[in-house]
Enzyme design. Structure first.
Site, PDB file in Angstrom:
ATOM      1  CB  THR A 298      -5.403   3.803 -21.529  1.00  0.00           C
ATOM      2  OG1 THR A 298      -5.325   3.861 -22.957  1.00  0.00           O
ATOM      3  CG2 THR A 298      -6.815   4.062 -21.075  1.00  0.00           C
TER       4      THR A 298
ATOM      5  NE  ARG B  59      -6.767  -2.849 -20.030  1.00  0.00           N
ATOM      6  CZ  ARG B  59      -7.843  -3.435 -20.564  1.00  0.00           C
ATOM      7  NH1 ARG B  59      -7.783  -4.670 -20.987  1.00  0.00           N
ATOM      8  NH2 ARG B  59      -8.979  -2.787 -20.653  1.00  0.00           N
TER       9      ARG B  59
ATOM     10  CD  GLU C 156      -3.474   4.066   1.182  1.00  0.00           C
ATOM     11  OE1 GLU C 156      -2.376   3.542   1.453  1.00  0.00           O
ATOM     12  OE2 GLU C 156      -4.575   3.628   1.546  1.00  0.00           O
TER      13      GLU C 156
ATOM     14  CE  LYS D 179      -8.004   2.432 -25.332  1.00  0.00           C
ATOM     15  NZ  LYS D 179      -8.134   2.917 -23.979  1.00  0.00           N
TER      16      LYS D 179
ATOM     17  CG  ASP E  48      -9.284  10.157 -23.529  1.00  0.00           C
ATOM     18  OD1 ASP E  48      -8.245   9.486 -23.733  1.00  0.00           O
ATOM     19  OD2 ASP E  48     -10.327   9.662 -23.069  1.00  0.00           O
TER      20      ASP E  48
ATOM     21  CE1 TYR F  54      -4.353  -0.020  -0.259  1.00  0.00           C
ATOM     22  CE2 TYR F  54      -4.233  -1.780   1.367  1.00  0.00           C
ATOM     23  CZ  TYR F  54      -4.944  -1.080   0.410  1.00  0.00           C
ATOM     24  OH  TYR F  54      -6.231  -1.414   0.128  1.00  0.00           O
TER      25      TYR F  54
HETATM   26  N1  DSN Z   1     -12.692   0.261 -24.344  1.00  0.00           N
HETATM   27  C1  DSN Z   1     -11.781   1.146 -24.995  1.00  0.00           C
HETATM   28  C2  DSN Z   1     -11.815   1.023 -26.471  1.00  0.00           C
HETATM   29  O1  DSN Z   1     -12.015  -0.088 -26.933  1.00  0.00           O
HETATM   30  O2  DSN Z   1     -11.629   1.986 -27.182  1.00  0.00           O
HETATM   31  C3  DSN Z   1     -11.941   2.552 -24.593  1.00  0.00           C
HETATM   32  O3  DSN Z   1     -12.051   2.626 -23.224  1.00  0.00           O
END
Ligand code: DSN
Length: 413
Positions: free
Chosen positions: A224, A233, A55, A227, A198, A53
């Site tokens: 994120t 993640r 914090e 991707k 974003d 932890y």
């Molecule tokens: N779920 C993601 C996507 O597939 O674009 C976005 O959060």
């Protein structure tokens, strides 16, 4: 991969894990938001950092024993800032959705107006869709793309004048064209609004310098870390120095408790990988592969939404092309081992669970090492699958062809 302990201790989870490993190895992930992380990232995820932890922030924690967690988070922050040329980075958001919510909470009061892109035009759920918590707290007004796929910045400026937003939001999860960051920034300044982007979908392409960097133009940029960025993640918030304190306070203690330190360690590893020259090549090849897919599917007469792509994904109106729904197309492709997702097209009249389109992305197949030649082959497989979706013999042959391709471009071998 070896999971010797799990194999003995929890057979049910072990079986599911083996199944998922096989699915990923023998099939092609063409969901635009997915990728295959490196073994180093996987190793960092499965570590004792999950026990801790932490914090607070490096040097200012609420619990003891933070020598190594501080080292990891400090490295993650430094690498993230270097990768994107940012003034400040918060690497604790658990996901893109929590990064966005924390960013909103840092600068907005309940009831404030936000301009965000409409979901069916490519925007994300967290950009103001009525079903989300943020849409209950803030007043989202959603803008749309034009029939040719462009964004009309004059219209956006007029909307900003009328609605007097506190925040103008750029970014998307299914829009395929390049946004004009300078125009967004100028419109926000004129409207005396904050600007936020974003960049979750394209972060890896920005890190690899294949696409323009939004960081200099926006007050806040969220992303994120999976991707195209090919990390674990999770989420990150970048901002100008003057917003650093508000952002940090909003993430913790505002929205989250203890950060997930094993994920922050894996984020740091992924940022380190993205700083290497090979990642630039990856980003460039991703763009080339997406262009090749667009061209090839257009040759097969598919209607490409937004008129084409400038990034890693394309949106195909399968209903207009073949009179089948996105759901049917997704299912048919699943049977041959190609995973895509059904997707709304602008102002879709069909339901989100059975929309008109599919979204196809190339980040994961590019990680496998595939190039334009394989993309052309895949476009043919996709086309044949969709057109001959009721012919079991053809589907079987196509499944074998996909398996063969997967063997030639293995993962985790
Ligand atoms: N779920 C993601 C996507 O597939 O674009 C976005 O959060």
């Amino acid at each position: 991969m070896q999971h010797n302990i799990l194999k003995k201790s929890d057979k049910e989870i072990y079986r599911a894990l083996l199944g998922e490993e096989r699915r990923q190895k023998e099939g092609l992930e063409m969901i635009a938001s997915e990728n295959y992380v490196s073994v180093a990232v996987l190793e960092a995820l499965g570590t004792v950092f999950t026990n801790k932890y932490s914090e607070g922030y490096p040097g200012r924690r609420y619990y003891g024993g933070q020598e190594f967690t501080d080292a990891v988070e400090t490295l993650a922050i430094a690498r993230a800032k270097k990768l994107f040329g940012a003034e400040h980075a918060n690497v604790q958001p658990l996901s893109g959705a929590s990064a966005n919510l924390a960013a909103y909470a840092a600068i907005l009061k309940p009831g404030d107006t936000v301009l965000g892109m409409d979901l069916s035009h490519g925007g994300h759920l967290t950009h103001g869709h009525p079903v989300t918590l943020s849409a209950q707290i803030y007043r989202f007004v959603r803008y749309k793309t034009e029939p040719d796929g462009s964004l009309d910045y004059k219209k956006l400026e007029t909307l900003a004048k009328k609605e007097k937003p506190r925040l103008i939001l750029a970014g998307f999860s299914a829009y395929t064209r390049q946004l004009d960051y300078a125009k967004f920034s100028a419109i926000a300044k004129k409207a005396q609004a904050y600007s936020m982007m974003d960049m979750a979908h394209i972060a890896g392409l920005v890190a690899g310098k294949a696409l323009p960097n939004p960081i200099p133009y926006f007050d806040i940029v969220t992303t994120t870390t999976h991707k195209t960025l090919r990390g674990p993640r999770g989420g990150v918030i970048f901002c100008k120095q003057e917003l650093a304190q508000a952002i940090d306070k909003s993430v913790f203690p505002g929205l989250q408790g203890g950060p997930h330190m094993h994920i922050i360690a894996a984020k740091a590893v992924a940022f380190g990988e993205a700083l290497k020259p090979a990642f630039k090549k990856y980003a460039e090849q991703t763009l080339k592969n997406a262009k090749a897919l667009e061209k090839e599917l257009a040759k097969h007469s598919y209607k490409i939404v937004f008129g084409g792509t400038d990034n890693h994904m394309i949106l195909v109106d399968v209903f207009a092309t073949l009179q089948i729904s996105g759901k049917e197309a997704e299912r048919a492709l699943d049977t041959v081992g190609i995973t895509v997702n059904k997707n709304m097209i602008p102002d879709d009249t069909r339901s989100p669970l059975d929309p008109s389109g599919i979204r196809i992305g190339v980040p994961a197949i590019t990680t496998r090492g595939m190039r334009e030649k394989e993309v052309r082959q895949l476009a043919r497989v996709i086309d044949k699958t969709l057109r001959q979706r009721d012919d079991q013999k053809t589907l079987k042959q196509l499944r074998e062809e996909v398996k063969k391709l997967c063997k030639k471009f293995p993962i985790y071998h």
